[in-house]
Design an enzyme around this catalytic site. Structure first.
Site, mmCIF file in Angstrom:
data_model
loop_
_atom_site.group_PDB
_atom_site.id
_atom_site.type_symbol
_atom_site.label_atom_id
_atom_site.label_comp_id
_atom_site.label_asym_id
_atom_site.label_seq_id
_atom_site.Cartn_x
_atom_site.Cartn_y
_atom_site.Cartn_z
ATOM 1 N N GLY A 44 -5.384 3.546 -7.293
ATOM 2 C CA GLY A 44 -4.690 2.305 -7.619
ATOM 3 C C GLY A 44 -3.911 1.805 -6.422
ATOM 4 O O GLY A 44 -3.727 2.528 -5.431
ATOM 5 N N GLN A 49 2.641 -2.688 -1.804
ATOM 6 C CA GLN A 49 2.231 -1.649 -0.847
ATOM 7 C C GLN A 49 1.572 -2.228 0.401
ATOM 8 O O GLN A 49 1.500 -1.554 1.425
ATOM 9 C CB GLN A 49 1.279 -0.635 -1.508
ATOM 10 N N CYS A 97 0.472 9.139 -3.878
ATOM 11 C CA CYS A 97 0.623 7.705 -3.632
ATOM 12 C C CYS A 97 0.194 7.412 -2.199
ATOM 13 O O CYS A 97 0.537 8.164 -1.281
ATOM 14 C CB CYS A 97 2.087 7.310 -3.842
ATOM 15 N N LEU A 98 -0.541 6.311 -2.031
ATOM 16 C CA LEU A 98 -0.979 5.939 -0.679
ATOM 17 C C LEU A 98 0.214 5.627 0.228
ATOM 18 O O LEU A 98 0.083 5.672 1.448
ATOM 19 C CB LEU A 98 -1.936 4.747 -0.745
ATOM 20 N N HIS A 139 2.437 4.281 -12.850
ATOM 21 C CA HIS A 139 2.688 4.493 -11.417
ATOM 22 C C HIS A 139 2.601 3.160 -10.660
ATOM 23 O O HIS A 139 3.486 2.829 -9.865
ATOM 24 C CB HIS A 139 1.660 5.499 -10.874
ATOM 25 N N GLU A 140 1.543 2.390 -10.935
ATOM 26 C CA GLU A 140 1.354 1.132 -10.193
ATOM 27 C C GLU A 140 2.435 0.116 -10.561
ATOM 28 O O GLU A 140 2.950 -0.585 -9.678
ATOM 29 C CB GLU A 140 -0.040 0.552 -10.447
ATOM 30 N N HIS A 143 5.716 0.386 -8.800
ATOM 31 C CA HIS A 143 5.794 -0.228 -7.463
ATOM 32 C C HIS A 143 6.378 -1.640 -7.531
ATOM 33 O O HIS A 143 7.010 -2.096 -6.573
ATOM 34 C CB HIS A 143 4.403 -0.296 -6.810
HETATM 35 NI NI NI Z 1 1.581 4.484 -5.401
#
Ligand code: NI
Length: 175
Positions: A44, A49, A97-98, A139-140, A143
């Site tokens: 995701g 981000q 997480c990226l 999670h997304e 953000h």
């Molecule tokens: Ni993330």
């Protein structure tokens, strides 16, 4: 176009993202997010981000031989999302997480929830989900509030570097 993903510590990741009002201006953002997420093999990605403070997230997870027990999640673009838990029940699970590369941690999340929002064409979406699907959405959407998963960790003995936590190479997905 593949974009650079901001990493934890960048103040842009801590902003509350703005609601989308003009859907017609989103197609190149969504294309870039998709290119970036696929390039990095993420489950995701949220617009903040890549430095865009708008309430846009995407996620999706196909069958992966590395995680045979993980349930696939259909690829979804979700704009102006709203989440409602369907019970008080929480579930713990590993997240990455990226924006927090190389690390994994166990995070408590609502087990079941309803989410609503809009797709790129402005069509309303409503789903009731549980398990990994519910986890990815939470999670997304975090953000969009400036929350990164380490801020939700309660037990820091289960937070660390992938190579140390998963020496067999079976680290869970990141979003
Ligand atoms: Ni993330």
């Amino acid at each position: 176009m593949i974009r650079e993903v901001l990493r934890m510590g960048d103040p842009l990741l801590l902003l509350q993202a703005q609601p989308v009002s003009d859907f017609s201006a989103l197609s190149s953002l969504i294309e870039d997010m998709q290119d970036t997420m696929r390039h990095l093999d993420g489950a995701g990605l949220a617009a903040p981000q890549i430095g865009v403070s708008l309430r846009v997230v995407m996620f999706g997870f196909e069958n992966n031989p590395r995680y045979p027990e993980a349930v696939p999640v259909p690829f979804t673009v979700l704009i102006n999302p709203e989440l409602t838990p369907l019970s008080d029940e929480e579930e713990e699970g590993w997240e990455g997480c990226l924006s927090v590369p190389g690390l994994r941690g166990v995070v408590p999340r609502w087990k079941r929830l309803r989410y609503t929002g809009f797709d790129l064409s402005g069509k309303r979406l409503e789903r009731e989900v549980e398990g990994f699907h519910a986890r990815v959405v939470q999670h997304e959407c975090d953000h969009l509030e400036g929350i990164l998963y380490p801020m939700r960790i309660r037990d820091f003995s289960r937070f660390g570097f992938i190579e140390e936590l998963f020496p067999q190479g079976n680290a869970p997905e990141e979003g």
